[in-house]
Design a protein around this motif. Structure first.
Motif, PDB file in Angstrom:
ATOM      1  N   LEU A 143       5.094  -4.258   3.475  1.00 56.99           N
ATOM      2  CA  LEU A 143       4.916  -2.943   2.849  1.00 56.99           C
ATOM      3  C   LEU A 143       3.655  -2.261   3.368  1.00 56.99           C
ATOM      4  N   ALA A 144       2.598  -3.037   3.553  1.00 60.41           N
ATOM      5  CA  ALA A 144       1.331  -2.453   4.001  1.00 60.41           C
ATOM      6  C   ALA A 144       1.427  -1.888   5.409  1.00 60.41           C
ATOM      7  N   GLN A 145       2.448  -2.317   6.153  1.00 57.84           N
ATOM      8  CA  GLN A 145       2.633  -1.795   7.514  1.00 57.84           C
ATOM      9  C   GLN A 145       3.203  -0.384   7.538  1.00 57.84           C
ATOM     10  N   ALA A 146       3.814   0.044   6.417  1.00 59.63           N
ATOM     11  CA  ALA A 146       4.526   1.330   6.427  1.00 59.63           C
ATOM     12  C   ALA A 146       3.581   2.475   6.104  1.00 59.63           C
ATOM     13  N   ILE A 147       3.544   3.433   6.984  1.00 60.20           N
ATOM     14  CA  ILE A 147       2.704   4.602   6.741  1.00 60.20           C
ATOM     15  C   ILE A 147       3.148   5.326   5.467  1.00 60.20           C
ATOM     16  N   GLY A 148       4.431   5.211   5.152  1.00 58.55           N
ATOM     17  CA  GLY A 148       4.945   5.912   3.977  1.00 58.55           C
ATOM     18  C   GLY A 148       4.654   5.207   2.662  1.00 58.55           C
ATOM     19  N   TYR A 149       4.087   4.009   2.701  1.00 55.87           N
ATOM     20  CA  TYR A 149       3.781   3.321   1.445  1.00 55.87           C
ATOM     21  C   TYR A 149       2.562   3.976   0.824  1.00 55.87           C
TER      22      TYR A 149
ATOM     23  N   GLY C  51       9.882   3.500   4.600  1.00 55.98           N
ATOM     24  CA  GLY C  51       9.720   2.429   5.588  1.00 55.98           C
ATOM     25  C   GLY C  51      10.247   2.758   6.964  1.00 55.98           C
ATOM     26  N   GLU C  52      11.136   3.723   7.069  1.00 54.89           N
ATOM     27  CA  GLU C  52      11.747   3.962   8.365  1.00 54.89           C
ATOM     28  C   GLU C  52      11.676   5.427   8.767  1.00 54.89           C
ATOM     29  N   SER C  53      10.613   6.059   8.368  1.00 54.91           N
ATOM     30  CA  SER C  53      10.439   7.478   8.702  1.00 54.91           C
ATOM     31  C   SER C  53       9.013   7.740   9.161  1.00 54.91           C
ATOM     32  N   ALA C  54       8.507   6.848   9.987  1.00 61.76           N
ATOM     33  CA  ALA C  54       7.090   6.914  10.351  1.00 61.76           C
ATOM     34  C   ALA C  54       6.741   8.259  10.996  1.00 61.76           C
ATOM     35  N   ARG C  55       7.625   8.739  11.858  1.00 63.00           N
ATOM     36  CA  ARG C  55       7.279   9.970  12.556  1.00 63.00           C
ATOM     37  C   ARG C  55       7.118  11.138  11.577  1.00 63.00           C
ATOM     38  N   ALA C  56       8.037  11.223  10.623  1.00 68.04           N
ATOM     39  CA  ALA C  56       7.951  12.322   9.661  1.00 68.04           C
ATOM     40  C   ALA C  56       6.662  12.246   8.848  1.00 68.04           C
ATOM     41  N   ARG C  62       6.446  15.940   3.291  1.00 64.93           N
ATOM     42  CA  ARG C  62       6.414  15.438   1.917  1.00 64.93           C
ATOM     43  C   ARG C  62       7.605  14.503   1.685  1.00 64.93           C
ATOM     44  N   LEU C  63       7.510  13.665   0.638  1.00 61.86           N
ATOM     45  CA  LEU C  63       8.562  12.700   0.341  1.00 61.86           C
ATOM     46  C   LEU C  63       9.929  13.364   0.194  1.00 61.86           C
ATOM     47  N   ASP C  64       9.970  14.471  -0.553  1.00 64.35           N
ATOM     48  CA  ASP C  64      11.293  15.075  -0.796  1.00 64.35           C
ATOM     49  C   ASP C  64      11.863  15.682   0.483  1.00 64.35           C
ATOM     50  N   GLU C  65      11.011  16.209   1.328  1.00 60.90           N
ATOM     51  CA  GLU C  65      11.473  16.715   2.625  1.00 60.90           C
ATOM     52  C   GLU C  65      12.073  15.586   3.468  1.00 60.90           C
ATOM     53  N   ILE C  66      11.354  14.483   3.473  1.00 60.70           N
ATOM     54  CA  ILE C  66      11.795  13.369   4.320  1.00 60.70           C
ATOM     55  C   ILE C  66      13.155  12.865   3.858  1.00 60.70           C
ATOM     56  N   LYS C  67      13.303  12.745   2.554  1.00 62.91           N
ATOM     57  CA  LYS C  67      14.591  12.295   2.043  1.00 62.91           C
ATOM     58  C   LYS C  67      15.699  13.276   2.435  1.00 62.91           C
ATOM     59  N   GLU C  68      15.389  14.530   2.387  1.00 61.45           N
ATOM     60  CA  GLU C  68      16.400  15.527   2.739  1.00 61.45           C
ATOM     61  C   GLU C  68      16.785  15.418   4.222  1.00 61.45           C
ATOM     62  N   ILE C  69      15.760  15.263   5.073  1.00 56.03           N
ATOM     63  CA  ILE C  69      16.020  15.129   6.515  1.00 56.03           C
ATOM     64  C   ILE C  69      16.885  13.900   6.801  1.00 56.03           C
ATOM     65  N   ARG C  70      16.492  12.782   6.209  1.00 53.17           N
ATOM     66  CA  ARG C  70      17.224  11.545   6.466  1.00 53.17           C
ATOM     67  C   ARG C  70      18.659  11.640   5.955  1.00 53.17           C
TER      68      ARG C  70
END
Lengths: 248, 248, 248, 248, 248, 248
Positions: A143-149, C51-56, C62-70
């Motif tokens: 978890l600590a590896q994820a920028i989004g955490y 966990g899988e949206s590092a670039r965003a 923002r979290l809600d934007e990222i969820k929408e994109i994904r």
């Protein structure tokens, strides 16, 4: 080849279920890191107040007294090894896996930025707290590896993880992947063990074990390597592939 | 911490069932050793004349011709990597395990005094010669350690053994314990592969594999380590515990 | 011999931890099912937003934007493959295993009545969400079989379960039990991958992997089977015994 | 998707250590192949004259008599199943692994050109002949694939290999990968078993086993598949990945 | 050598996920303990009301009725075996692992002070309640050993734990470590099975299994031991090392 | 429940690769059997003249001298334990597996009629002679069971087989299935060890090991069993299921 970026200092993180585990099982590795001038941090998830304090309970101590005793002992042992120690006081027997406790560990990872992580094995039929600690240590590392955490600090790199040796290794699927030469620091490890007076029977047990692992270390290093007769060792398993620039 | 006595030079020994195996599977490690100025010796137990020369057979070549072709190719490839190559011409398909062949390998060990050994995996359901070579390489290594074994030279130390990657790794119980960074020598490995024209379809296959192992190497080293995009890797398993003075 | 009652149509259910997993790992199988005219349903337990949206995140979304994109990306990819997609938005990093989420999956099983199920492997030391998804997918499958479980619909049969390939297969105890020929649908899989622009480096990685699995497929099928040079494959493990009327 | 070239007919090869093994363990599969009009060939490496003929020895029979009895029984059983049988008379208890015997098997493979191969498991702590037979069957299959191997006939393709069920499956690391529905041919299997009068206690034992595997087959196929109550089964493990065009 | 202190009586504890499990899987061991005059206690964590009562649901029974039926059946079966039975009514499908339920089990351990413990296997891909019950039984056993655990009674010793046989043993990684001769009590086991009329198809299935395990028992005991033809057996795995004063 | 027919006396057979192995690894078990008045027979396949006599070679001894020394030492050690010893002088490093040597072992089995068998583990990457001895011991045991095997004496029963502890247990896949209490005979074991003066460094190593296994024995027996502080133990694995009339 190091797996650490050149600018960041080496740092060791040890995740220990109870207050004493890091001494018996990883004291040599901790002292080696400290000797090299690296930061060494021990996280004790609990004091081992219920499951590993039988003598104190038989003497009629109260829970809060026992926690205080164990805390003081662990602080002394950590000091003898040259490490900082953090207590999360999450309770033992059982040590409960909760999202909150994992989150606290993530924050420790982000703060400590370890280049190496030590923890328990993932199997231990004699003590459920040990694998629970290992599972949380591993989950928090990812978890600590994820920028989004959502926690302060920079995302963690990919520090290698080593599991230290449990009490009955074969029953815990423990196979030594690494034999660490702790001869130069064994005296510090012994001194740290002696900070835990309630478990005096363990002092010799783990001294014998270090000698036994030392014999195996010499056997695996080769007889003509000239290692001293009294080589002392600690055994570890490695959970992720070693990354290297040369086979050796 | 090295497992080699200070006075003895580093030396790499590769035990290969057929003439081409060492190129595809360990070319990067061999070139790295050569680059570091170490002696690198490849033992080809056979030429792969029956089992790995399908095109030559389809072209109607005779057995002795095929062996000659394969020998020349392997010599060129070894040269491109910077290694010596020894041919034991023990026959393939099947490569027979005999006391005599093991004894010849013991003598190679005593002569080369390797500090590191590379060979095949102990399981390979697609090619029985590969595990046969590995079993003999391991048996000879243990025999060479005994002062009482009747062969010239000093008893061998305990060089670590690494198994290189088979063609279908998961079917051979292959799990990468070590990811070796071969970026700096990949061009030499590619050149060595191109010395084997009959297996041209393998050139790209093993280039792709090196890229794939490189991606995994970067993942296990940590994203912030700054490894180049085009990192190339080779994967190995380690058969004996690593002996070390520091966990990393 | 099919394990599906004659009257019930074939139906594929894919349980995916994050929004992109089903594309890289099972896109070929999904497109094959769709091509055969079968219903194909993908359940994304989360969007992979943390966990899988590092670039965003690095771009400051923002979290809600990222969820929408994904979400949009996954919908496009599913469409390209010919599948429906359902989002349970349960959160990732960590994906928490809760009775409520398992119950939602039971209802999906009862609704979809899958004849085949695909999900993650039960081990993945690089990503705890993947095994968590697999455990829930398997638990829900068993619960959905019980007539006494309180959810709408008929009790489920016993659809076979296949685990798709993780990123580092050997570290996840992944051994290919089944090699699926996806040559005919690979273009659709590639198109679906290209619906995920933030992970462009994965397009070639998974194209290479499909080629690699294709080479192995041809090797296991036999050289004289006449498969085309450019055979593409996906690898799966099978969790329950295959039921059949003929060995082949 | 078949792994057999369109022009070549299906053909089953069974490699059996002793004269009776193929009946108890694979009689259903053999009868199914024969029913489908395929060629079915059984190779008995020995007659089981020493290790599996206790009653005849207790009755005071001579070695040559026992071999004759066992041969006749096996011929009758093979006939009842619809198979040809070949006897290599290599001796049992122990069945010795020799290059010559493997070579004879290679020639059988080249002659029979099997599309499916059945043999023993690779582990059996109760009977060393069984794994010896399996090892030779597997080695010969790989050798027969090489165009350079000096034996008549065309190189073999890559027929899938299934291990049939040993007497104490869990002790032989036997895990059913495939459950074969033999309901339609069970009567023929029972008739073949009754061709082996000296082992009458096995008739019911293996009838019970077929019923037990049948119950498991129904459980794994799903309760709503409508399989008959009296479904009979045989269990197999699969040694190589299944190659297929559709997951099912 | 017994692992029980001389003063404390033998006592058997069986932890069963559902109301019927202990009958099919451990009925013989329970009856043997009762015959020896030992206390035998069965804990049913649930009634199996949702997952193992399909017939009652098809007949339109209500949940409370089904629980009552299952309870009465289990009480009758326990009585037939000579055991007490305790119902914790924790619900099934899924049986949820909670700290509270584990705590209730700790209290059972402290009360019963078992010298032997029986429970399910730790793997069962067909029924998640079984491993959940096993995990809780094992965790509670360790907790009950700690003097610091807050529950009435004395700390538990280290009773050996045996896992009884699951329905599809090979799929549950079940390997018989112990074959128990239940010939003398098989009639009582059969009588107990007949207390469960809704699962009549199981009566013969588990009678066949006892006969099969009996055949294997005779094979492992040695043919010249003079065991009766109709030897009946139950198979168990052992989770901790056997402690003994003599190898046998 | 014994696995031995009432009329036949208990008898222990130990199959040892080299002259010293039985002392370090099974001395306690041998002395216990002798103390109980049972026959104890040790078969040394070789004298360990090449692989385990380094000191003698360094002192310049000749092969025949070394064999004589080792023989005398082993005879003394066996006498100290109360066992007979048989030397087959088959050579070591490597100990070759031949049909003739296996046949000699079959004759030993038929003669000794053991009720219990001890030998090496089947894996040992540090010493190939150990698994070779184990494989031959196991093969000969199965052959000796066959009435049709041409050797004097009655067919063997099915004596249980225990593997004794190798030098580096975790590397040899050694997991203690049985912990044997050797406290009462440890003095005899120590005396037997002291019959091997060239390996004096092993005396303390194996005394430490016995203490370590004793600590584990007490832990697995339960703390309230009242075992003495100085309990000494030996660890064994069990290769076949235990046959018993009572779980304990």
């Amino acid at each position: 080849m190091s797996t650490r970026p050149p600018e960041s200092p080496a740092s060791l993180l040890v995740v220990s279920a109870h207050a004493g585990d890091f001494v018996w099982r990883a004291g040599g590795a901790i002292a080696l890191a400290a000797e090299r001038g690296e930061r060494a941090t021990v996280v004790c998830l609990s004091y081992g107040e219920r499951g590993e304090s039988a003598r104190a309970w038989r003497e009629g101590r109260r829970l809060d007294e026992i926690k205080e005793i164990r805390r003081a002992e662990a602080e002394n042992a950590a000091k003898a090894l040259g490490a900082e120690v953090v207590f999360l006081d999450a309770g033992d027997y059982p040590l409960r896996e909760t999202p909150e406790l994992v989150d606290r560990l993530v924050r420790v990872y982000r703060d400590v930025a370890p280049s190496v992580v030590l923890t328990h094995t993932l199997a231990d039929p004699y003590n459920g707290d040990h694998p629970a600690a290992a599972r949380m240590a591993l989950q928090a590392r990812v978890l600590a590896q994820a920028i989004g955490y959502d926690a302060p600090g920079d995302p963690l790199g990919a520090p290698p993880v080593f599991c230290f040796e449990p009490h009955q290794p074969e029953m815990c699927e423990f196979r030594p992947d690494v034999l660490l030469d702790i001869t130069s620091t064994f005296e510090r490890k012994r001194a740290a063990m002696e900070c835990l007076p309630a478990q005096q029977h363990m002092w010799d047990y783990y001294t014998d074990l270090a000698r036994r692992r030392g014999v195996q270390l010499k056997r695996n290093a080769g007889p003509n390597l000239g290692l001293p007769h009294a080589t002392m060792g600690e055994a570890y398993t490695r959970l992720y592939p070693q990354v290297t620039g040369a086979l050796a």
